[in-house]
Design an enzyme around this catalytic site. Structure first.
Site, PDB file in Angstrom:
ATOM      1  N   GLU A   1      11.748   0.407  -4.643  1.00  0.00           N
ATOM      2  CA  GLU A   1      11.559   1.813  -4.990  1.00  0.00           C
ATOM      3  C   GLU A   1      12.597   2.625  -4.217  1.00  0.00           C
ATOM      4  O   GLU A   1      12.592   2.630  -2.990  1.00  0.00           O
ATOM      5  CB  GLU A   1      10.148   2.284  -4.654  1.00  0.00           C
ATOM      6  CG  GLU A   1       9.926   3.772  -4.874  1.00  0.00           C
ATOM      7  CD  GLU A   1      10.331   4.220  -6.280  1.00  0.00           C
ATOM      8  OE1 GLU A   1      11.255   5.048  -6.387  1.00  0.00           O
ATOM      9  OE2 GLU A   1       9.715   3.746  -7.250  1.00  0.00           O
TER      10      GLU A   1
ATOM     11  N   GLU B   1       0.950   2.563 -17.422  1.00  0.00           N
ATOM     12  CA  GLU B   1       0.451   3.279 -16.250  1.00  0.00           C
ATOM     13  C   GLU B   1      -0.214   4.602 -16.615  1.00  0.00           C
ATOM     14  O   GLU B   1      -1.150   5.052 -15.937  1.00  0.00           O
ATOM     15  CB  GLU B   1       1.583   3.519 -15.253  1.00  0.00           C
ATOM     16  CG  GLU B   1       2.701   4.418 -15.750  1.00  0.00           C
ATOM     17  CD  GLU B   1       3.857   4.493 -14.771  1.00  0.00           C
ATOM     18  OE1 GLU B   1       3.740   3.925 -13.679  1.00  0.00           O
ATOM     19  OE2 GLU B   1       4.878   5.121 -15.104  1.00  0.00           O
TER      20      GLU B   1
END
Length: 704
Positions: free
Chosen positions: A416, A509
């Site tokens: 990330e 998601e």
């Protein structure tokens, strides 16, 4: 590989510059017309079987700080026509071989006032058109800044469109279906509440844009080979129904800093009266360069599990500690802070997932939240959050890797970046060396949040160049990339097949963030997947998120049978079984399909399709004679009728059908499914009821 190439050069007198030049597709169905207006403006039109697909549309560029832009005063000085035909084999894909067959014409233009040269190259395929601008090396034009690209797509009427807002930083929207004339009034309601005006191209929309005319013509507009250029959105003149290109600006508002020679990405128009032809088109891939990686033996499609869904739903956390004041004061010794009991990326839990993967034949386990820095990331405004090599105290890299190797399971790395492209680039070599050391062959990258330093957009030229840099650097280390929050794909996976997956759209998601529309996955194959596969992360079996996290009242707006069908409908060489092991253990009979379905295909057949309403696709396993069928259905229950004529004649097969039960419904009864078996041949016809938000999956095995 069979390949031929014929080239003819014509020199056109300036006396004929207003006369239209024509080009037909190999099968003769499409026709391109190109001409210069009396003012020397480049213009084109596209026809299918004699009917207009795109009306006369202008082409050109507006330059920054330049009195004379590249919009008019052109004359044609050369025309080059050619035919090209080849068959090439992708490293992975929806089929073993792809035909690349087109007729081409390239117009070399000279601007009278400046003597600048610009080439417009058209490639006409049997399913549509690709064209781009080319700027040869020339003394009259070396460096320049694009103020705007003025490419038009003039529609013939008020088509129905499936669209998302022209956001510069995200594609994570549900699609809106409306007439073109209705986009303006619906735009504000379609935009994210958290978005600022600086993120948008007014009332623009993103590509890939899917439309349907009143007489049943399906039209798709997109781009291919987006390299060293800004991503294109489309602004709509909703009185004349003309789309105009709108490039993503950088922090200064510039659309591109260019140096000759260079080529723009291709602009693509795919059209047919059969929606299945849109899905079958390979124009986007064919307009990209051939594979540039010599040894591709290390590039392997993957089926994986991981901790992701636990954290997305809020059941577990990314961060190691809740002791935020200590971390924010700069304490880097995590032994001095109180651990978070819900931290997912701990050695014990990861071993459990490795065991589950090994038991059920999955290739890999993805672990997120394993590295230091997540406490700062949640409110980040600085560009040094992660170093990508330092694990939390409860994540033993050595022990996990040895255990995974013992079980025959690969580990997938998570990087990330928190939107800090600069920080990621300065750590990239060490991060990839770390992966090589511990046997990680693939990485999921993320770009959540504003691009740091602040001011850049996710889809501006410099950030596009960053994504490309990561792909190419990863190839040097024999690492595959699955990029999330990056730019929507434009077929670059042909050139760099280590780009094995992207998110770049509203994925699963969002089912944990309030839900997505139940017809969402009947649209994505016509839009997002036109440029390449999506890491959609299907396979959710528990639709009531509150059962995972009492504080999350979201609902997954599909049926369980629909989730199975997505493994065929939502093509990807990188497929996740996203739910928790305990939910799969409750429905092991349905879970069998996820275990059986491959991630590599030799043939794909598009059986029925209507964008926004239903899709049914059949695919043949690359490594066997087995076939798999998947269906995704929209808002309304319907009966899907298919014929299995793609099966080999004279052979018998057994079909295992995973379908919605009679009382299934995505809202009220999503886990109602039925499994049946029957003998089938290439003459078999099946009629299967699909619930609202439902679907089905079929595995077909030859009986010997």
């Amino acid at each position: 590989m069979k390949k031929y190439f014929v080239s003819i050069l014509f020199v056109i007198s300036s006396l004929f510059i207003v006369n239209a030049q024509k080009l037909k597709s190999p099968n003769g169905d499409f026709e391109l017309e190109f001409a210069l207006s009396k003012n020397g403006e480049p213009m084109y039109a596209l026809f299918l079987k004699g009917k207009e697909v795109v009306k006369q549309s202008k082409l050109g560029f507006e330059l920054k700080n330049d009195k004379v832009s590249l919009l008019n005063s052109f004359e044609i000085i050369n025309v080059t026509k050619s035919t090209f035909d080849e068959t090439w084999s992708p490293v992975w894909g929806e089929e073993n071989s792809i035909r690349n067959h087109y007729n081409e014409v390239a117009f070399t233009l000279r601007q009278r006032e400046t003597n600048r040269k610009m080439i417009i190259r058209f490639r006409l395929f049997d399913e549509g058109l690709g064209f781009r601008y080319e700027f040869p090396e020339q003394k009259e034009l070396i460096y320049f800044v694009i103020k705007e690209e003025h490419t038009e797509f003039a529609m013939t009427g008020d088509h129905t469109a499936l669209w998302i807002p022209g956001d510069y930083d995200t594609q994570e929207y549900d699609y809106t279906e409306s007439k073109l004339s209705e986009i303006r009034k619906l735009f504000k309601s379609a935009v994210s509440e958290n978005a600022s005006q600086e993120q948008f191209s007014d009332t623009g929309v993103q590509t890939s844009l899917m439309m349907k005319s009143s007489d049943g013509l399906y039209i798709n507009i997109h781009e291919a080979a987006l390299i060293n250029y800004s991503c294109m959105n489309l602004d709509l003149d909703d009185e004349k129904f003309i789309f105009k290109s709108h490039l993503t600006p950088d922090a200064r508002g510039d659309k591109g800093h260019m140096q000759c020679p260079f080529n723009t990405p291709w602009r693509t128009i795919i059209a047919s009266y059969d929606a299945r032809d849109i899905l079958a088109s390979r124009i986007t891939l064919n307009l990209n360069e051939p594979c540039k990686i010599e040894d591709t033996s290390w590039i392997k499609p993957i089926k994986y599990v991981g901790v992701w869904w636990e954290m997305i739903t809020g059941k577990r956390s990314w961060a190691y500690t809740d002791d935020l004041p200590s971390v924010q004061l700069g304490i880097t010794d995590y032994s001095k802070v109180q651990p978070n009991k819900t931290h997912a990326a701990n050695t014990k839990h990861v071993k459990e997932l490795i065991d589950f993967a090994a038991l059920h034949g999955f290739d890999a386990v993805l672990v997120e939240g394993w590295n230091e820095g997540w406490e700062d990331w949640f409110g980040h405004e600085k560009d040094y959050v992660f170093d990508f090599i330092t694990p939390y105290p409860d994540f033993d890299v050595d022990e996990i890797q040895k255990y995974a190797q013992l079980k025959g399971v690969k580990m997938i790395m998570h990087h990330e970046t928190s939107g800090s492209t600069r920080n990621y680039e300065r750590h990239l070599d060490k991060a990839f060396q770390f992966m090589n050391k511990y046997g990680y062959t693939s990485a999921k990258t993320g770009y959540v949040g504003n691009i740091l330093p602040l001011g850049e957009h996710h889809y501006s030229q410099s950030i596009i160049n960053h994504y490309q840099y990561v792909i190419e650097k990863a190839a040097d280390y024999k690492i595959m990339i699955n990029a999330h929050e990056a730019v929507r794909p434009t077929g670059i996976c042909r050139t760099y097949p280590n780009m094995i997956g992207n998110e770049s759209a509203r994925g699963t998601e969002f089912q944990a963030f309030g839900g997505s529309k139940p017809n969402h996955t009947t649209i994505l194959p016509f839009t997002r997947l036109m440029g390449g596969p999506m890491d959609y992360t299907p396979g959710i079996f528990e639709m009531d998120i509150a059962k995972l996290n009492p504080n999350n009242n979201s609902h997954v707006n599909t049926t369980l049978a629909n989730q199975l069908g997505l493994y065929v409908v939502m093509y990807s060489p990188l497929q996740m079984a996203a739910d928790l092991p305990e939910n799969y253990n409750r429905f092991l009979d349905a879970f069998q399909f996820i275990k059986d379905v491959p991630v590599e295909w030799s043939t794909s057949k598009y059986l029925e399709a209507e964008p926004g309403y239903y899709i049914t696709i059949a695919r043949k396993d690359k490594n066997s004679n087995n076939w798999f069928v998947g269906n995704s259905n929209g808002y309304n229950a319907r009966t899907s009728t298919i014929t299995l004529d793609f099966l080999e004649k004279g052979k018998k097969y057994e079909a295992i059908i995973y379908a919605d039960a009679a009382n299934a419904d995505y809202k009220t009864n999503p886990q109602a499914y039925k499994i049946s078996k029957q003998k089938v041949t290439n003459k078999t016809k099946l009629k299967l009821r699909t619930a609202a938000g439902g679907g089905y999956a079929i595995s077909i095995v030859e009986v010997k």
